[in-house]
Design a protein around this motif. Structure first.
Motif, PDB file in Angstrom:
ATOM      1  N   PHE A   1       1.107  -1.090   0.028  1.00  0.00           N
ATOM      2  CA  PHE A   1      -0.074   0.050  -0.044  1.00  0.00           C
ATOM      3  C   PHE A   1       0.964   1.390  -0.288  1.00  0.00           C
ATOM      4  O   PHE A   1       2.027   1.419   0.455  1.00  0.00           O
ATOM      5  CB  PHE A   1      -0.867   0.105   1.280  1.00  0.00           C
ATOM      6  CG  PHE A   1      -1.748  -1.318   1.384  1.00  0.00           C
ATOM      7  CD1 PHE A   1      -1.130  -2.498   1.990  1.00  0.00           C
ATOM      8  CD2 PHE A   1      -3.021  -1.187   0.949  1.00  0.00           C
ATOM      9  CE1 PHE A   1      -1.885  -3.313   2.244  1.00  0.00           C
ATOM     10  CE2 PHE A   1      -3.866  -2.316   1.201  1.00  0.00           C
ATOM     11  CZ  PHE A   1      -3.316  -3.473   1.889  1.00  0.00           C
TER      12      PHE A   1
ATOM     13  N   TYR B   1       0.077   5.277   1.022  1.00  0.00           N
ATOM     14  CA  TYR B   1      -0.972   6.246   1.691  1.00  0.00           C
ATOM     15  C   TYR B   1      -0.333   7.493   1.655  1.00  0.00           C
ATOM     16  O   TYR B   1       1.019   7.721   1.777  1.00  0.00           O
ATOM     17  CB  TYR B   1      -1.288   5.840   3.322  1.00  0.00           C
ATOM     18  CG  TYR B   1      -2.000   4.662   3.713  1.00  0.00           C
ATOM     19  CD1 TYR B   1      -1.589   3.446   3.348  1.00  0.00           C
ATOM     20  CD2 TYR B   1      -3.378   4.810   3.755  1.00  0.00           C
ATOM     21  CE1 TYR B   1      -2.301   2.244   3.942  1.00  0.00           C
ATOM     22  CE2 TYR B   1      -4.297   3.850   3.931  1.00  0.00           C
ATOM     23  CZ  TYR B   1      -3.747   2.471   3.896  1.00  0.00           C
ATOM     24  OH  TYR B   1      -4.738   1.340   4.310  1.00  0.00           O
TER      25      TYR B   1
ATOM     26  N   GLY C   1      -5.593  12.518   8.795  1.00  0.00           N
ATOM     27  CA  GLY C   1      -5.356  11.246   8.860  1.00  0.00           C
ATOM     28  C   GLY C   1      -4.806  10.691   7.526  1.00  0.00           C
ATOM     29  O   GLY C   1      -4.405  11.460   6.674  1.00  0.00           O
ATOM     30  N   LEU C   2      -4.717   9.454   7.306  1.00  0.00           N
ATOM     31  CA  LEU C   2      -3.871   8.745   6.091  1.00  0.00           C
ATOM     32  C   LEU C   2      -5.074   8.428   5.081  1.00  0.00           C
ATOM     33  O   LEU C   2      -6.033   7.867   5.381  1.00  0.00           O
ATOM     34  CB  LEU C   2      -2.999   7.608   6.556  1.00  0.00           C
ATOM     35  CG  LEU C   2      -1.646   7.819   6.895  1.00  0.00           C
ATOM     36  CD1 LEU C   2      -1.684   8.290   8.407  1.00  0.00           C
ATOM     37  CD2 LEU C   2      -0.876   6.307   7.131  1.00  0.00           C
TER      38      LEU C   2
ATOM     39  N   LEU D   1      -1.380  -3.398   9.555  1.00  0.00           N
ATOM     40  CA  LEU D   1      -0.415  -3.145   8.547  1.00  0.00           C
ATOM     41  C   LEU D   1       0.982  -2.693   9.245  1.00  0.00           C
ATOM     42  O   LEU D   1       0.782  -2.137  10.239  1.00  0.00           O
ATOM     43  CB  LEU D   1      -0.655  -2.116   7.504  1.00  0.00           C
ATOM     44  CG  LEU D   1      -1.860  -2.273   6.642  1.00  0.00           C
ATOM     45  CD1 LEU D   1      -2.167  -1.295   5.641  1.00  0.00           C
ATOM     46  CD2 LEU D   1      -1.846  -3.749   5.688  1.00  0.00           C
TER      47      LEU D   1
ATOM     48  N   ILE E   1      -6.678  -0.775   5.174  1.00  0.00           N
ATOM     49  CA  ILE E   1      -7.054  -0.108   6.259  1.00  0.00           C
ATOM     50  C   ILE E   1      -7.690   1.443   6.125  1.00  0.00           C
ATOM     51  O   ILE E   1      -6.981   1.702   5.112  1.00  0.00           O
ATOM     52  CB  ILE E   1      -5.927  -0.071   7.317  1.00  0.00           C
ATOM     53  CG1 ILE E   1      -5.752  -1.562   7.804  1.00  0.00           C
ATOM     54  CG2 ILE E   1      -5.964   0.796   8.369  1.00  0.00           C
ATOM     55  CD1 ILE E   1      -4.731  -1.739   8.720  1.00  0.00           C
ATOM     56  N   TYR E   2      -8.728   1.714   6.524  1.00  0.00           N
ATOM     57  CA  TYR E   2      -9.186   3.236   6.203  1.00  0.00           C
ATOM     58  C   TYR E   2      -8.866   3.792   7.579  1.00  0.00           C
ATOM     59  O   TYR E   2      -9.201   3.421   8.882  1.00  0.00           O
ATOM     60  CB  TYR E   2     -10.566   3.095   5.933  1.00  0.00           C
ATOM     61  CG  TYR E   2     -10.673   2.379   4.660  1.00  0.00           C
ATOM     62  CD1 TYR E   2     -11.079   1.114   4.631  1.00  0.00           C
ATOM     63  CD2 TYR E   2     -10.663   3.260   3.506  1.00  0.00           C
ATOM     64  CE1 TYR E   2     -11.014   0.380   3.428  1.00  0.00           C
ATOM     65  CE2 TYR E   2     -10.896   2.221   2.247  1.00  0.00           C
ATOM     66  CZ  TYR E   2     -11.159   1.054   2.350  1.00  0.00           C
ATOM     67  OH  TYR E   2     -11.215   0.357   0.974  1.00  0.00           O
ATOM     68  N   PHE E   3      -8.376   5.020   7.502  1.00  0.00           N
ATOM     69  CA  PHE E   3      -8.017   6.074   8.967  1.00  0.00           C
ATOM     70  C   PHE E   3      -8.862   7.143   9.066  1.00  0.00           C
ATOM     71  O   PHE E   3      -9.590   7.548   8.197  1.00  0.00           O
ATOM     72  CB  PHE E   3      -6.651   6.452   8.606  1.00  0.00           C
ATOM     73  CG  PHE E   3      -5.503   5.466   8.678  1.00  0.00           C
ATOM     74  CD1 PHE E   3      -5.267   4.768   7.766  1.00  0.00           C
ATOM     75  CD2 PHE E   3      -4.804   5.408  10.076  1.00  0.00           C
ATOM     76  CE1 PHE E   3      -4.194   3.674   7.796  1.00  0.00           C
ATOM     77  CE2 PHE E   3      -3.958   4.421  10.102  1.00  0.00           C
ATOM     78  CZ  PHE E   3      -3.438   3.703   9.058  1.00  0.00           C
ATOM     79  N   GLY E   4      -9.033   7.238  10.269  1.00  0.00           N
ATOM     80  CA  GLY E   4      -9.858   8.509  10.795  1.00  0.00           C
ATOM     81  C   GLY E   4      -8.848   9.791  10.468  1.00  0.00           C
ATOM     82  O   GLY E   4      -7.762   9.724  10.322  1.00  0.00           O
TER      83      GLY E   4
END
Lengths: 116, 111
Positions: A34, A36, A43-44, A104, B100-103
């Motif tokens: 990934f 980001y 945030g990411l 992760l 993964i999804y972040f705040g």
């Protein structure tokens, strides 16, 4: 255990120039990979991901990354950067077969500076 | 779009206080995570949860605990805040796929 190395802590690029951010990973099998992006105070946001198949993956905002198994790398590229691309970029690796529950492992990030 | 909401963006707490950081996700994800982010150290996993009432220690669980009473909500608890816990805290969620999804993050300052 997996690990991720982003060798460049800071990179400065002129607006309109091409960009490549480096990422090397350590993992015994084919990993999930990934990239980001994190804008200041935020945030990411997921840019792109590689699970399997075509080793060149396209992401949002004009970014792409190429998985090279022989080099254990997953470098991020953009042909022409914009001032709004200035941010922190994180490469991450996930274990296959973990069902996502293990989370992760992230690199320490590369801070991208865009100069006019 | 996946929405992960951290209710407190900026907090200032005193040493020794009990601190709660709340996180809610709206995508019915099984997995939820708390990361800590510090300059030069990147993101480090504190705790994660793969189901209601289940929790697993991450890389740096010392000084923290978590609670997951409902699927959509995952709380990080600092039982007795210390100055070395001043940091940015990121909540995240995922389904049974590793994305993964972040705040937006919670900035905690302990004085």
């Amino acid at each position: 255990a997996q690990s991720v190395t982003q060798p460049d802590i800071h990179i400065t690029v002129s607006e309109g120039a091409s960009l490549e951010l480096r990422c090397n990973y350590s993992y015994g099998a084919t990993p999930y990979l990934f990239w980001y992006v994190q804008s200041p105070g935020q945030g990411l946001q997921l840019l792109l991901k590689y699970f399997s198949g075509d080793t060149l993956v396209q992401g949002i905002k004009g970014f792409e990354a190429e998985f090279k198994r022989s080099q254990s790398s997953f470098n991020l590229r953009k042909p022409s950067v914009h001032w709004s691309d200035a941010a922190e970029y994180f490469c991450a690796v996930g274990a296959t077969g973990g069902g996502g529950a293990d989370g992760l492992t992230f690199g320490k990030g590369t801070h991208l500076i865009i100069q006019p | 779009d996946v929405k992960v909401t951290q209710s407190s963006r900026y907090l200032v707490k005193r040493t020794g206080e009990k601190v709660f950081l709340e996180c809610v996700q709206d995508m019915d994800h099984e997995n939820m995570f708390w990361y800590r982010q510090d300059p030069g150290l990147g993101l480090r996993l504190i705790y994660f949860s793969y189901d209601v009432k289940m929790k697993e220690k991450g890389d740096i669980p010392e000084g923290y605990s978590v609670s997951r009473e409902k699927k959509e909500r995952f709380s990080l608890i600092l039982e007795s805040a210390s100055t070395n816990q001043t940091s940015m805290y990121l909540c995240a969620s995922s389904s049974n796929a590793p994305t993964i999804y972040f705040g937006e993050g919670s900035w905690l300052t302990v004085v």
